[in-house]
Motif scaffolding. Sequence first.
Motif, PDB file in Angstrom:
ATOM      1  N   ILE A 339       0.866  -1.182   0.000  1.00  0.00           N
ATOM      2  CA  ILE A 339       0.000   0.000   0.000  1.00  0.00           C
ATOM      3  C   ILE A 339       0.899   1.227   0.000  1.00  0.00           C
ATOM      4  O   ILE A 339       1.732   1.391   0.898  1.00  0.00           O
ATOM      5  N   GLY A 340       0.761   2.070  -1.000  1.00  0.00           N
ATOM      6  CA  GLY A 340       1.552   3.291  -1.064  1.00  0.00           C
ATOM      7  C   GLY A 340       0.895   4.401  -0.271  1.00  0.00           C
ATOM      8  O   GLY A 340      -0.320   4.605  -0.360  1.00  0.00           O
ATOM      9  N   ALA A 341       1.688   5.123   0.518  1.00  0.00           N
ATOM     10  CA  ALA A 341       1.171   6.220   1.344  1.00  0.00           C
ATOM     11  C   ALA A 341       1.763   7.536   0.878  1.00  0.00           C
ATOM     12  O   ALA A 341       2.988   7.647   0.696  1.00  0.00           O
ATOM     13  N   THR A 342       0.908   8.535   0.664  1.00  0.00           N
ATOM     14  CA  THR A 342       1.392   9.849   0.257  1.00  0.00           C
ATOM     15  C   THR A 342       2.088  10.548   1.418  1.00  0.00           C
ATOM     16  O   THR A 342       1.831  10.275   2.595  1.00  0.00           O
ATOM     17  N   ILE A 343       2.994  11.463   1.067  1.00  0.00           N
ATOM     18  CA  ILE A 343       3.817  12.175   2.055  1.00  0.00           C
ATOM     19  C   ILE A 343       3.051  13.380   2.589  1.00  0.00           C
ATOM     20  O   ILE A 343       2.588  14.226   1.807  1.00  0.00           O
ATOM     21  N   PRO A 344       2.903  13.505   3.904  1.00  0.00           N
ATOM     22  CA  PRO A 344       2.155  14.639   4.472  1.00  0.00           C
ATOM     23  C   PRO A 344       2.864  15.974   4.256  1.00  0.00           C
ATOM     24  O   PRO A 344       4.065  16.024   3.959  1.00  0.00           O
ATOM     25  N   PRO A 345       2.136  17.079   4.431  1.00  0.00           N
ATOM     26  CA  PRO A 345       2.737  18.406   4.279  1.00  0.00           C
ATOM     27  C   PRO A 345       3.777  18.676   5.367  1.00  0.00           C
ATOM     28  O   PRO A 345       3.764  18.049   6.429  1.00  0.00           O
ATOM     29  N   PHE A 346       4.653  19.665   5.081  1.00  0.00           N
ATOM     30  CA  PHE A 346       5.610  20.061   6.124  1.00  0.00           C
ATOM     31  C   PHE A 346       5.889  21.564   6.098  1.00  0.00           C
ATOM     32  O   PHE A 346       6.884  22.020   6.651  1.00  0.00           O
ATOM     33  N   HIS A 347       4.999  22.353   5.463  1.00  0.00           N
ATOM     34  CA  HIS A 347       5.170  23.806   5.550  1.00  0.00           C
ATOM     35  C   HIS A 347       4.940  24.227   7.002  1.00  0.00           C
ATOM     36  O   HIS A 347       4.064  23.712   7.681  1.00  0.00           O
ATOM     37  N   GLY A 348       5.735  25.180   7.456  1.00  0.00           N
ATOM     38  CA  GLY A 348       5.689  25.587   8.858  1.00  0.00           C
ATOM     39  C   GLY A 348       6.822  24.967   9.650  1.00  0.00           C
ATOM     40  O   GLY A 348       7.133  25.416  10.757  1.00  0.00           O
ATOM     41  N   SER A 349       7.463  23.942   9.085  1.00  0.00           N
ATOM     42  CA  SER A 349       8.650  23.366   9.718  1.00  0.00           C
ATOM     43  C   SER A 349       9.888  24.112   9.231  1.00  0.00           C
ATOM     44  O   SER A 349       9.851  24.811   8.203  1.00  0.00           O
ATOM     45  N   ALA A 350      10.975  23.943   9.943  1.00  0.00           N
ATOM     46  CA  ALA A 350      12.215  24.625   9.572  1.00  0.00           C
ATOM     47  C   ALA A 350      12.800  24.079   8.272  1.00  0.00           C
ATOM     48  O   ALA A 350      13.702  24.692   7.691  1.00  0.00           O
ATOM     49  N   TYR A 351      12.299  22.937   7.803  1.00  0.00           N
ATOM     50  CA  TYR A 351      12.876  22.282   6.632  1.00  0.00           C
ATOM     51  C   TYR A 351      12.197  22.670   5.319  1.00  0.00           C
ATOM     52  O   TYR A 351      12.647  22.269   4.252  1.00  0.00           O
ATOM     53  N   TRP A 352      11.088  23.414   5.376  1.00  0.00           N
ATOM     54  CA  TRP A 352      10.321  23.645   4.154  1.00  0.00           C
ATOM     55  C   TRP A 352      11.051  24.564   3.194  1.00  0.00           C
ATOM     56  O   TRP A 352      11.629  25.581   3.571  1.00  0.00           O
ATOM     57  N   THR A 353      11.013  24.200   1.903  1.00  0.00           N
ATOM     58  CA  THR A 353      11.449  25.070   0.817  1.00  0.00           C
ATOM     59  C   THR A 353      10.485  24.874  -0.337  1.00  0.00           C
ATOM     60  O   THR A 353       9.796  23.850  -0.433  1.00  0.00           O
ATOM     61  N   GLU A 354      10.467  25.822  -1.239  1.00  0.00           N
ATOM     62  CA  GLU A 354       9.615  25.677  -2.417  1.00  0.00           C
ATOM     63  C   GLU A 354      10.079  24.504  -3.269  1.00  0.00           C
ATOM     64  O   GLU A 354       9.261  23.762  -3.822  1.00  0.00           O
ATOM     65  N   ARG A 355      11.390  24.311  -3.371  1.00  0.00           N
ATOM     66  CA  ARG A 355      11.909  23.163  -4.120  1.00  0.00           C
ATOM     67  C   ARG A 355      11.412  21.863  -3.520  1.00  0.00           C
ATOM     68  O   ARG A 355      10.931  20.962  -4.221  1.00  0.00           O
TER      69      ARG A 355
END
Length: 427
Positions: A339-355
């Motif tokens: 079963i493939g699981a999509t990756i949750p969002p992470f905007h708001g974390s220190a790691y987020w970038t547009e790339r």
Amino acid sequence: MTIKKIAFTLPLAAALLATAAVAPASAAHRGPWHSAWGASPQAPAHTSWYANWSEAGFGRESVRQVIRVGAEGSEVRVRLTNAYGKTPLRLTGATVARTAGGAAVQPDSVRTVRFGGAQSVTVPAGRELSSDPVALPVKAFEQLTVTFYFDRPTGPATFHNVAMSLSYKASGDHRRDAAADAFAAGPPSFSWYYLAGVDVKNSRPGGAGKAVVAFGDSLTDGFGATPGADRRYPDELAKRLAADGRSRPVLNAGIGGNKVLSDSECFGASALDRFRRDALGRPDVGTVILLEGTNDIVMPDSPAPDHCTAGSPRVTAEEITAGYRELVREAHARGVRVIGATIPPFHGSAYWTERGEDVRTAVNDWIRTSGAYDGVVDFDRVLAAPADPQRPKEVKIKEEYASALDHLHMNDAGYKAMADAVDLNSL
């Protein structure tokens, strides 16, 4: 397409070669025996998650560890791992008991764990051993305590870093102590040591059913959940299956910080390296839920790189999905559903970038539409807050689900929402 695969250190490479020598898990799963609990082993390391005892190891010390079994049985077996040891591991003795809170155990439940009839055993470097059957009936979702005693220095210890459960140690031999007093001298650890799994004997027709393996990174490991409460998403999924009348063990094969494509001296062998051992190496597995890729995306953009994250290569969505395809091929070759699981969002974390967001979006689109999997669970859509039309890329986890630690991981409610999103029929 060539899959990008990078080994970070020579010590890690040596450890990975040792892993290949681990005894076949099939030797521990014959007849009525079923997997009831497991943890993916890691090489000793100082990590940024939690301080741990892996590099120092143990000597003339007792180590008491609490776990929760996911299946009932009339007997149990303990699996001991020295997967990343460079020398033989001498275990003087061990016990298993029902937990009574913290480091305490129920006195009448303490049982000696034997190996080939002996209390002591030596585990060769790179190997795993199963104990003899122990006459301790257990129920599904019951907490057990396993206590090891080492009368000589072990050297650096094979361990699992993000246990989200407490382990305790004490000077001297306290494996049969029911009280927690001896284990209160120092702070506990959030990791497990030398403990690979627990199996149960179930003689009922059909046994415990085929196991589900939740394979991934810290989102599977449960970072951000309440420690000691067993509220990771695999725990909650096991509860759902039981409540629906189709109990099956859900085994957690997450490693915090783990990546699909690259090894790490801190966060374990890549998914490509460890999938055969940690997911397919359990012969009673029927389905794998694959949730991994966040760290491949975010670690290259770490705002404060340390020895664990420095040097992480930037990867494309095509490279990540090529890795997924390889894992799915391996599983299907063994007759195991994925079963493939999509990756949750992470905007708001220190790691987020547009790339990074562009890569995540492309990977998730592929998971939903490629047809590579036997089913899909869309964690992204379940966990994502509505996007601002003016800033469509800045997608965050819903506030009620986000861990206050970093807005990258979930809290208890978020992990329950993940478990609730899984179609039980897909398993």
